[in-house]
Design a protein around this motif. Structure first.
Motif, mmCIF file in Angstrom:
data_model
loop_
_atom_site.group_PDB
_atom_site.id
_atom_site.type_symbol
_atom_site.label_atom_id
_atom_site.label_comp_id
_atom_site.label_asym_id
_atom_site.label_seq_id
_atom_site.Cartn_x
_atom_site.Cartn_y
_atom_site.Cartn_z
ATOM 1 N N HIS A 157 0.849 -1.196 0.000
ATOM 2 C CA HIS A 157 0.000 0.000 0.000
ATOM 3 C C HIS A 157 0.885 1.246 0.000
ATOM 4 N N PHE A 158 0.348 2.344 -0.490
ATOM 5 C CA PHE A 158 1.116 3.593 -0.557
ATOM 6 C C PHE A 158 1.653 4.012 0.814
ATOM 7 N N ASP A 159 0.896 3.763 1.886
ATOM 8 C CA ASP A 159 1.366 4.163 3.212
ATOM 9 C C ASP A 159 2.649 3.432 3.594
ATOM 10 N N ILE A 160 2.773 2.179 3.166
ATOM 11 C CA ILE A 160 3.983 1.399 3.446
ATOM 12 C C ILE A 160 5.107 1.816 2.506
ATOM 13 N N LEU A 161 4.762 2.043 1.237
ATOM 14 C CA LEU A 161 5.774 2.430 0.260
ATOM 15 C C LEU A 161 6.435 3.750 0.603
ATOM 16 N N SER A 366 17.161 21.651 -6.335
ATOM 17 C CA SER A 366 18.391 21.281 -5.618
ATOM 18 C C SER A 366 18.284 19.941 -4.900
ATOM 19 N N GLU A 367 17.122 19.310 -4.941
ATOM 20 C CA GLU A 367 16.944 18.018 -4.270
ATOM 21 C C GLU A 367 17.721 16.928 -5.018
ATOM 22 N N PRO A 368 18.355 16.017 -4.289
ATOM 23 C CA PRO A 368 19.170 14.993 -4.958
ATOM 24 C C PRO A 368 18.366 13.868 -5.593
ATOM 25 N N SER A 369 17.122 13.677 -5.171
ATOM 26 C CA SER A 369 16.302 12.587 -5.694
ATOM 27 C C SER A 369 14.833 12.908 -5.459
ATOM 28 N N PRO A 370 13.926 12.257 -6.169
ATOM 29 C CA PRO A 370 12.502 12.559 -6.018
ATOM 30 C C PRO A 370 11.944 12.066 -4.688
ATOM 31 N N SER A 371 10.951 12.784 -4.208
ATOM 32 C CA SER A 371 10.256 12.391 -2.986
ATOM 33 C C SER A 371 9.144 11.396 -3.311
ATOM 34 N N PHE A 372 8.586 10.801 -2.274
ATOM 35 C CA PHE A 372 7.470 9.891 -2.467
ATOM 36 C C PHE A 372 6.304 10.599 -3.154
ATOM 37 N N GLU A 373 6.010 11.826 -2.717
ATOM 38 C CA GLU A 373 4.892 12.574 -3.297
ATOM 39 C C GLU A 373 5.120 12.839 -4.783
ATOM 40 N N ALA A 377 2.791 11.303 -7.806
ATOM 41 C CA ALA A 377 2.115 12.233 -8.719
ATOM 42 C C ALA A 377 2.646 12.166 -10.151
ATOM 43 N N HIS A 378 3.603 11.274 -10.406
ATOM 44 C CA HIS A 378 4.182 11.102 -11.746
ATOM 45 C C HIS A 378 4.745 12.417 -12.283
ATOM 46 N N GLU A 379 5.560 13.081 -11.455
ATOM 47 C CA GLU A 379 6.113 14.375 -11.844
ATOM 48 C C GLU A 379 7.364 14.263 -12.717
ATOM 49 N N LEU A 380 7.809 13.018 -12.983
ATOM 50 C CA LEU A 380 8.965 12.809 -13.865
ATOM 51 C C LEU A 380 8.542 11.900 -15.018
ATOM 52 N N PRO A 381 7.639 12.365 -15.869
ATOM 53 C CA PRO A 381 7.069 11.478 -16.900
ATOM 54 C C PRO A 381 8.078 10.981 -17.928
ATOM 55 N N TYR A 382 9.054 11.820 -18.314
ATOM 56 C CA TYR A 382 10.002 11.358 -19.338
ATOM 57 C C TYR A 382 10.941 10.298 -18.773
ATOM 58 N N PHE A 477 9.219 2.430 -8.255
ATOM 59 C CA PHE A 477 9.662 3.560 -7.422
ATOM 60 C C PHE A 477 11.158 3.482 -7.140
ATOM 61 N N GLU A 478 11.641 2.271 -6.863
ATOM 62 C CA GLU A 478 13.072 2.138 -6.580
ATOM 63 C C GLU A 478 13.900 2.491 -7.810
ATOM 64 N N GLU A 479 13.501 2.011 -8.982
ATOM 65 C CA GLU A 479 14.245 2.308 -10.210
ATOM 66 C C GLU A 479 14.276 3.805 -10.481
ATOM 67 N N ARG A 480 13.157 4.474 -10.277
ATOM 68 C CA ARG A 480 13.095 5.913 -10.552
ATOM 69 C C ARG A 480 13.956 6.705 -9.577
ATOM 70 N N VAL A 481 13.945 6.310 -8.308
ATOM 71 C CA VAL A 481 14.759 7.013 -7.318
ATOM 72 C C VAL A 481 16.242 6.845 -7.627
#
Length: 522
Positions: A157-161, A366-373, A377-382, A477-481
């Motif tokens: 579930h998203f809460d665990i992820l 300036s963030e080094p990697s994407p957040s869960f949110e 929200a699929h903010e990195l579509p490419y 999620f892991e691959e994207r991070v």
């Protein structure tokens, strides 16, 4: 001969009216039932062999099947297998020892097998995983699989992820530190073992709640055991003379298999014992009413320890070990392979990499990697499309195998119930009917307008249907991070052509000689 058998059975049952009549009648009925069952089984076997004989097929000999024609080298074997797809088309048979396997590569055929709940039983190929994984979610079938699937679904579930994404981000930073030592040196490095160790660190912490530090301690016995067991299982699957336990146990590989299993099981058992003590001392960790700060580092193992089945019973230590080991197996090598192939492809296509860099800089700042949110929200579509396209060309799991519960009609052939079928994502993803210019690397294939009318079973890197990969969102999620973290810091340049990669079609699709790149700090 049959009359003599019946006469003997009548004498055994009494052979006379009265007290023996009931038992005599019972025996006769049992014999007739057995004979009828044998006749039905023989008829079905004859029908199966007849239908199988109609399929295009690789040459085969009695008992040993097509094995004499197999290339012994794993890279050449994979090339050979791809050649069979090109030679025979979307349906053909290979004989693995005495067992026929119908290979299906058309999306329409894949749909006939994976859609619905009929063909959910895994084939004998998965038996060789059971010494390590037991009868967990990957290898079990029937009611046990259905029960475990229902029990384990809440663990993703998203809460665990949310808490797991924090682990991904931390482990990605450790990987960045290792990679940074090679940046700007123009010296090629093999990134495959590094992303493998990073994935192993992530899965160990999210699955067991235990920091393994594999990137810094790659020579640990557990790390080496995880790598070795996959090699042993693949080689055992491929050659039928390794199948019988009483033979395999005497072979050098069989003795190594026993040693490696002991390492893996002892480690998991010790972690389960430690986590039970931890949860006894911290009962609010799995409490549904606990606030999010207390639950943010909930491990998969914690959920298993606190879970109850449909009868209200807790899982045994053996049940828990089955699922933890399954999660370790499915969530480590698959992610590592996906990351490695993606790095090669991105490093070979500067235009794609430039678009990813622009997207990362614009979205992450300036963030080094994407957040869960941001991931949710699929903010990195490419970046997402790029990773999907990499999985199209190099699916982490090159083959899926099931046993048919009923006949299916595919591509003009009837495939009979009871037959083992092999579905080949690597070939499915190259069907030119659904993927024009299939060997080209083009993330824009996954733009909404380009995906709208595509066959739903033309893309199956996580399988499909009711028995699809339960950890798909976890893996994505892991691959994207990890990929975002690497490309936020570095520019990647591949030093191999695709022809030099030599994929190995083992349990996981891995590069024989690694994935070599140079790194430039951005």
């Amino acid at each position: 001969m049959l009359l003599a058998l019946l006469e003997g059975l009548l004498q055994l049952g009494g052979g006379s009216p009265g007290a023996g009549a009931c038992s005599t009648t019972t025996i006769v009925l049992l014999v007739l039932t057995a004979l009828l069952g044998g006749l039905v089984a023989y008829t079905q076997l004859s029908r199966t062999r007849r239908l199988v004989s109609l399929l295009p097929a690789m040459p085969a000999l009695p008992l040993i099947g097509s094995v004499p024609w197999f290339e012994l080298d794993d890279a050449r074997f994979f090339v050979q297998f791809v050649g069979l797809v090109q030679q025979f088309g979307s349906v053909f048979t290979i004989w693995l020892g005495p067992i026929p396997i119908a290979v299906l590569t058309a999306p329409e055929s894949v749909e006939a097998v994976l859609r619905g709940s009929h063909h959910i039983e895994k084939s004998f190929i998965y038996w060789f995983l059971t010494p390590w994984l037991g009868r967990g979610l990957l290898t079990s079938g029937g009611d046990k699989w259905r029960t475990r699937r229902r029990m384990l679904t809440p663990a993703f579930h998203f809460d665990i992820l949310r808490g797991m994404v924090e682990v991904f981000r931390e482990q990605a930073e450790v990987l960045i530190g290792v990679l940074d030592a090679s940046a700007d040196t123009k010296k090629p490095i093999d990134v495959f073992p590094l992303v493998s160790l990073c994935a192993l660190d992530s899965i160990c912490e999210t699955a067991m709640g235990k920091k393994l530090h594999a990137l810094k301690q790659s020579e640990s016995t557990y790390v080496q055991a995880v790598f070795r067991i996959s090699e042993l299982i693949h080689h055992r699957q491929k050659f039928p003379w390794n199948w019988p336990d009483f033979i395999y146990s005497w072979l050098p590989d069989g003795r190594d298999h026993t040693r490696v299993l002991a390492e893996l099981h002892n480690f998991t058992d010790s972690v389960i014992a430690e986590r039970r003590v931890f949860l006894n001392d911290n009962p609010d960790v799995t409490d549904e009413q606990a606030d999010s700060s207390k639950k943010r580092r909930l491990a998969f193992l914690d959920l298993l320890i606190s879970a109850r089945d449909e009868d209200g019973n807790h899982l045994s230590n053996m049940d828990i070990r089955e699922e933890v080991d399954t999660f370790m197996f499915e969530g480590h090598d698959t992610t590592a392979a996906a990351l490695a192939w993606s790095l090669h492809l991105i490093g070979s296509h500067p235009d794609v990499q430039a678009r990813i860099h622009e997207e990362l800089d614009r979205v992450l700042g300036s963030e080094p990697s994407p957040s869960f949110e941001q991931l949710k929200a699929h903010e990195l579509p490419y970046l997402e499309m790029t990773l999907k396209e990499a999985l199209r060309l190099f699916p982490s799991v090159p083959a899926i195998s099931r046993v048919l519960d009923q006949d299916i009609d595919v591509c003009g052939y009837k495939i009979p119930a009871g037959l083992t079928v092999g579905l080949i994502p690597y070939a499915v993803h190259r069907d030119p009917k659904h993927w024009p210019d299939p060997e080209a690397f083009n993330p824009d294939r996954f733009l909404p307008e380009n995906s709208a009318n595509r066959h739903p079973y033309a893309y199956i890197p996580f399988s499909a249907g009711p028995r699809n990969c339960i950890g798909q969102r976890f893996a994505e999620f892991e691959e994207r991070v990890v990929m975002a973290s690497i490309l936020k810091r570095f520019r990647i340049v591949s030093t191999q052509t695709r022809d030099q990669l030599a994929p190995l079609g083992e349990i996981i699709l891995r590069p024989r000689d690694g994935v070599w790149v140079t790194l430039e700090r951005r």
